[in-house]
Design a protein around this motif. Structure first.
Motif, PDB file in Angstrom:
ATOM      1  N   ALA A  87     -47.258 -39.617  44.523  1.00 41.57           N
ATOM      2  CA  ALA A  87     -48.505 -40.303  44.868  1.00 41.57           C
ATOM      3  C   ALA A  87     -49.589 -39.250  45.087  1.00 41.57           C
ATOM      4  O   ALA A  87     -49.312 -38.075  45.338  1.00 41.57           O
ATOM      5  N   VAL A  88     -50.819 -39.702  44.984  1.00 41.98           N
ATOM      6  CA  VAL A  88     -51.992 -38.884  45.288  1.00 41.98           C
ATOM      7  C   VAL A  88     -52.826 -39.643  46.310  1.00 41.98           C
ATOM      8  O   VAL A  88     -52.970 -40.870  46.217  1.00 41.98           O
ATOM      9  N   ALA A  89     -53.343 -38.940  47.291  1.00 44.47           N
ATOM     10  CA  ALA A  89     -54.212 -39.570  48.283  1.00 44.47           C
ATOM     11  C   ALA A  89     -55.659 -39.490  47.817  1.00 44.47           C
ATOM     12  O   ALA A  89     -56.095 -38.470  47.290  1.00 44.47           O
ATOM     13  N   GLY A  90     -56.383 -40.576  48.013  1.00 44.23           N
ATOM     14  CA  GLY A  90     -57.813 -40.613  47.739  1.00 44.23           C
ATOM     15  C   GLY A  90     -58.564 -40.921  49.013  1.00 44.23           C
ATOM     16  O   GLY A  90     -58.222 -41.884  49.714  1.00 44.23           O
ATOM     17  N   VAL A  91     -59.558 -40.103  49.344  1.00 41.20           N
ATOM     18  CA  VAL A  91     -60.293 -40.248  50.605  1.00 41.20           C
ATOM     19  C   VAL A  91     -61.785 -40.233  50.311  1.00 41.20           C
ATOM     20  O   VAL A  91     -62.296 -39.275  49.706  1.00 41.20           O
ATOM     21  N   HIS A  92     -62.486 -41.276  50.752  1.00 39.35           N
ATOM     22  CA  HIS A  92     -63.942 -41.292  50.646  1.00 39.35           C
ATOM     23  C   HIS A  92     -64.548 -41.250  52.040  1.00 39.35           C
ATOM     24  O   HIS A  92     -64.285 -42.124  52.871  1.00 39.35           O
ATOM     25  N   ILE A  93     -65.365 -40.237  52.280  1.00 40.44           N
ATOM     26  CA  ILE A  93     -66.069 -40.107  53.558  1.00 40.44           C
ATOM     27  C   ILE A  93     -67.423 -40.766  53.393  1.00 40.44           C
ATOM     28  O   ILE A  93     -68.326 -40.223  52.750  1.00 40.44           O
ATOM     29  N   GLY A  94     -67.558 -41.958  53.951  1.00 38.55           N
ATOM     30  CA  GLY A  94     -68.792 -42.720  53.814  1.00 38.55           C
ATOM     31  C   GLY A  94     -69.645 -42.658  55.061  1.00 38.55           C
ATOM     32  O   GLY A  94     -69.314 -41.992  56.049  1.00 38.55           O
ATOM     33  N   VAL A  95     -70.741 -43.375  55.028  1.00 36.97           N
ATOM     34  CA  VAL A  95     -71.673 -43.389  56.149  1.00 36.97           C
ATOM     35  C   VAL A  95     -71.137 -44.237  57.297  1.00 36.97           C
ATOM     36  O   VAL A  95     -71.219 -43.847  58.464  1.00 36.97           O
ATOM     37  N   LEU A  96     -70.538 -45.380  56.975  1.00 40.43           N
ATOM     38  CA  LEU A  96     -70.066 -46.296  58.002  1.00 40.43           C
ATOM     39  C   LEU A  96     -68.586 -46.155  58.308  1.00 40.43           C
ATOM     40  O   LEU A  96     -68.141 -46.510  59.390  1.00 40.43           O
ATOM     41  N   ARG A  97     -67.801 -45.647  57.345  1.00 44.18           N
ATOM     42  CA  ARG A  97     -66.358 -45.586  57.508  1.00 44.18           C
ATOM     43  C   ARG A  97     -65.766 -44.551  56.556  1.00 44.18           C
ATOM     44  O   ARG A  97     -66.409 -44.142  55.590  1.00 44.18           O
ATOM     45  N   THR A  98     -64.548 -44.163  56.843  1.00 49.00           N
ATOM     46  CA  THR A  98     -63.754 -43.367  55.906  1.00 49.00           C
ATOM     47  C   THR A  98     -62.724 -44.297  55.276  1.00 49.00           C
ATOM     48  O   THR A  98     -61.987 -44.990  55.984  1.00 49.00           O
ATOM     49  N   LEU A 146     -48.652 -35.294  45.889  1.00 44.99           N
ATOM     50  CA  LEU A 146     -49.041 -34.191  45.005  1.00 44.99           C
ATOM     51  C   LEU A 146     -50.297 -33.486  45.505  1.00 44.99           C
ATOM     52  O   LEU A 146     -50.433 -32.269  45.371  1.00 44.99           O
ATOM     53  N   GLY A 147     -51.225 -34.242  46.041  1.00 46.49           N
ATOM     54  CA  GLY A 147     -52.482 -33.650  46.485  1.00 46.49           C
ATOM     55  C   GLY A 147     -53.421 -34.719  46.995  1.00 46.49           C
ATOM     56  O   GLY A 147     -53.094 -35.907  47.007  1.00 46.49           O
ATOM     57  N   ILE A 148     -54.598 -34.265  47.395  1.00 47.65           N
ATOM     58  CA  ILE A 148     -55.592 -35.144  48.020  1.00 47.65           C
ATOM     59  C   ILE A 148     -56.930 -34.930  47.332  1.00 47.65           C
ATOM     60  O   ILE A 148     -57.409 -33.803  47.218  1.00 47.65           O
ATOM     61  N   GLY A 149     -57.517 -36.017  46.869  1.00 47.97           N
ATOM     62  CA  GLY A 149     -58.873 -35.974  46.336  1.00 47.97           C
ATOM     63  C   GLY A 149     -59.830 -36.544  47.365  1.00 47.97           C
ATOM     64  O   GLY A 149     -59.570 -37.609  47.935  1.00 47.97           O
ATOM     65  N   VAL A 150     -60.914 -35.837  47.622  1.00 48.21           N
ATOM     66  CA  VAL A 150     -61.876 -36.251  48.641  1.00 48.21           C
ATOM     67  C   VAL A 150     -63.252 -36.355  47.997  1.00 48.21           C
ATOM     68  O   VAL A 150     -63.667 -35.470  47.235  1.00 48.21           O
ATOM     69  N   SER A 151     -63.959 -37.433  48.299  1.00 48.93           N
ATOM     70  CA  SER A 151     -65.329 -37.596  47.808  1.00 48.93           C
ATOM     71  C   SER A 151     -66.244 -37.971  48.961  1.00 48.93           C
ATOM     72  O   SER A 151     -65.807 -38.555  49.953  1.00 48.93           O
ATOM     73  N   THR A 152     -67.494 -37.630  48.804  1.00 48.98           N
ATOM     74  CA  THR A 152     -68.512 -38.071  49.744  1.00 48.98           C
ATOM     75  C   THR A 152     -69.839 -38.122  49.002  1.00 48.98           C
ATOM     76  O   THR A 152     -69.961 -37.622  47.883  1.00 48.98           O
ATOM     77  N   GLY A 153     -70.827 -38.750  49.611  1.00 46.97           N
ATOM     78  CA  GLY A 153     -72.119 -38.907  48.956  1.00 46.97           C
ATOM     79  C   GLY A 153     -72.948 -37.638  49.037  1.00 46.97           C
ATOM     80  O   GLY A 153     -72.545 -36.619  49.604  1.00 46.97           O
ATOM     81  N   GLY A 154     -74.123 -37.700  48.459  1.00 44.98           N
ATOM     82  CA  GLY A 154     -75.044 -36.576  48.531  1.00 44.98           C
ATOM     83  C   GLY A 154     -74.729 -35.479  47.530  1.00 44.98           C
ATOM     84  O   GLY A 154     -74.044 -35.676  46.532  1.00 44.98           O
ATOM     85  N   TRP A 155     -75.212 -34.281  47.833  1.00 46.78           N
ATOM     86  CA  TRP A 155     -75.084 -33.122  46.949  1.00 46.78           C
ATOM     87  C   TRP A 155     -73.885 -32.303  47.397  1.00 46.78           C
ATOM     88  O   TRP A 155     -73.876 -31.722  48.480  1.00 46.78           O
ATOM     89  N   VAL A 156     -72.861 -32.261  46.543  1.00 45.83           N
ATOM     90  CA  VAL A 156     -71.655 -31.496  46.826  1.00 45.83           C
ATOM     91  C   VAL A 156     -71.527 -30.382  45.798  1.00 45.83           C
ATOM     92  O   VAL A 156     -71.476 -30.645  44.592  1.00 45.83           O
ATOM     93  N   ASP A 157     -71.485 -29.150  46.254  1.00 48.98           N
ATOM     94  CA  ASP A 157     -71.251 -27.993  45.380  1.00 48.98           C
ATOM     95  C   ASP A 157     -69.746 -27.793  45.297  1.00 48.98           C
ATOM     96  O   ASP A 157     -69.126 -27.279  46.225  1.00 48.98           O
ATOM     97  N   THR A 158     -69.155 -28.213  44.194  1.00 47.89           N
ATOM     98  CA  THR A 158     -67.697 -28.184  44.094  1.00 47.89           C
ATOM     99  C   THR A 158     -67.143 -26.768  44.039  1.00 47.89           C
ATOM    100  O   THR A 158     -66.038 -26.514  44.506  1.00 47.89           O
ATOM    101  N   GLU A 159     -67.889 -25.851  43.461  1.00 42.74           N
ATOM    102  CA  GLU A 159     -67.382 -24.477  43.338  1.00 42.74           C
ATOM    103  C   GLU A 159     -67.225 -23.821  44.700  1.00 42.74           C
ATOM    104  O   GLU A 159     -66.231 -23.145  44.977  1.00 42.74           O
ATOM    105  N   LEU A 184     -55.200 -29.984  56.385  1.00 42.22           N
ATOM    106  CA  LEU A 184     -54.291 -30.840  55.634  1.00 42.22           C
ATOM    107  C   LEU A 184     -53.177 -30.020  54.991  1.00 42.22           C
ATOM    108  O   LEU A 184     -53.356 -28.838  54.681  1.00 42.22           O
ATOM    109  N   ASP A 185     -52.042 -30.658  54.766  1.00 46.48           N
ATOM    110  CA  ASP A 185     -50.849 -29.953  54.301  1.00 46.48           C
ATOM    111  C   ASP A 185     -50.669 -29.978  52.789  1.00 46.48           C
ATOM    112  O   ASP A 185     -49.702 -29.401  52.289  1.00 46.48           O
ATOM    113  N   ALA A 186     -51.525 -30.654  52.057  1.00 39.25           N
ATOM    114  CA  ALA A 186     -51.391 -30.756  50.602  1.00 39.25           C
ATOM    115  C   ALA A 186     -52.636 -30.167  49.936  1.00 39.25           C
ATOM    116  O   ALA A 186     -53.681 -30.017  50.571  1.00 39.25           O
ATOM    117  N   PRO A 187     -52.529 -29.793  48.655  1.00 37.21           N
ATOM    118  CA  PRO A 187     -53.712 -29.285  47.940  1.00 37.21           C
ATOM    119  C   PRO A 187     -54.855 -30.290  47.976  1.00 37.21           C
ATOM    120  O   PRO A 187     -54.637 -31.496  47.845  1.00 37.21           O
TER     121      PRO A 187
END
Length: 396
Positions: A87-98, A146-159, A184-187
């Protein structure tokens, strides 16, 4: 003597071909080697070598043999992704909730939770997130994370792994990836929400059959992302798609933090529209944007008019982006805009203002990610990297 450049070519070719093999199995389900060769156009020998390496590393697993022998007399053994074991975890950090969830390798959402916003302090938020993820993964403990993908709004410099700016959260130059990786314990992989949505549309949503796609997101933040062949155009510091302060002449919203009242953030964002509704007495100070949407669905003419006006403004903005980038598909995501109540207004205004005329409306489609869009998009941040270079991964 072989030069470094010529040595790199076979390795790059193997990476590209392995990704093609994995994408083909992802798209079509369990396949025997000969069928993978037919669908990818690769030689039988290349497929045999690559699937052997991928099976040895756990990226592919052998299924029960198909009934009936092959032309060589051997049973055909289908290969599949390790869907049931991982499995892969998906996490969105929003304004009102995660919003967080677990996703299998085929985009099946195994679980989804929403954690109401506590603190906006990045460290405290990451601590809350780590605790919620521990509970979530314990529920599916038979799967390897396997890993964790995280997203949030605004300007994110991925590098650099930095949230350069997220106005609604009050974040500036927050080293979020480092904080996540430490706790966190996973990539972990981090990206902006709109780019995550564009990636997910290509893998699991509206863009699976297209080569180029423009994602337009309108919610608490406003942003865009452009992909070609599932590859995101980022530009220096990942600043591509920063349309929040693009001006929309002749349209007035609320006063934005940038000082303008006619930029997309001031006119289109959920919070801006909610502020206008409060100013007109439609909703109270304690009521949310969701309350405004419900008011419109209950037939309140003022709320309907306000949301339809926003939909038409979105159509004008979409026309500018469509003419500028000219993708095969323009995908609209976020809020009620993609619903039957407001999508016709968006399309009509798009056709009116685009140089393509009525043909422009046919290129606009609503997001195909459904109710799990935030989790799928966030997981896609990690999965895109996983599928793009499968030879670098190993599952014990």
């Amino acid at each position: 003597m072989t030069t470094p450049t010529t040595r790199a070519v076979p390795a790059e070719s193997a990476r590209h071909n392995a990704a093609a093999v994995v994408r083909t199995v992802l798209a079509h389900g369990p396949l025997p080697r000969h069928r993978i060769a037919e669908l990818t156009g690769l030689s039988a020998g290349t497929v045999s070598r690559l699937t052997g390496r991928l099976a040895d590393s756990g990226q592919l697993v052998e299924m029960e043999p198909e009934l009936g022998p092959s032309a060589t007399g051997r049973p055909r053994i289908p290969l599949d992704l390790p869907v049931e074991e991982t499995a892969v975890a998906g996490v969105h950090i929003g304004v009102l909730r995660t919003t967080l969830g677990l996703v299998d390798l085929r985009g099946g959402v195994l679980a989804q939770w929403a954690v109401p916003r506590g603190s906006t302090d990045p460290r405290e938020l990451v601590d809350e997130l780590a605790e919620a993820l521990a509970d979530l993964t314990a529920w599916q403990s038979h799967r390897r994370l396997l890993g964790i993908g995280v997203s949030t709004g605004g300007w994110v410099d991925t590098e650099s792994g930095t949230v350069v700016e997220h106005g609604p959260l009050g974040w500036h130059d927050v080293p979020l990836h480092a904080a996540l990786a430490e706790r966190l314990d996973a990539p972990v992989r981090l990206d902006a929400l709109v780019r995550a949505l564009a990636l997910a549309e290509g893998w699991y949503g509206a863009g699976q059959e297209t080569d180029s796609l423009l994602e337009l997101f309108v919610g608490n933040v406003v942003g865009a992302a452009f992909t070609v062949g599932r590859r995101i155009h980022r530009g220096p510091r990942s600043a591509a798609g920063g349309i929040a302060h693009l001006r929309l002449p002749g349209v007035e919203g609320v006063l934005c933090g940038c000082g303008a009242s006619d930029c997309l953030q001031a006119v289109l964002a959920d919070g801006s529209v909610l502020q206008l509704a409060r100013g007109q007495g439609m909703v109270g100070q304690e009521e949310s944007f969701e309350d405004l949407v419900r008011l419109a669905r209950d037939g309140h003419l003022g709320a309907i008019r306000l949301l339809r006006t926003r939909a038409r403004s979105v159509g004008r903005a979409a026309a500018v982006l469509l003419d500028l980038v000219n993708p095969e598909l323009l995908v609209l995501a976020g809020g009620p805009l993609k619903t039957p109540e407001y999508l016709p207004d968006v399309r009509a205004e798009l056709a009116r203002h685009s140089s393509l005329g009525p043909a422009a409306a046919t290129r606009l489609v609503p997001s195909g990610l459904g109710d799990h869009a935030l989790v799928l998009a966030s997981a896609a941040v990690f999965l895109n990297a996983w599928f793009s270079d499968p030879l670098t991964h190993h599952l014990p």
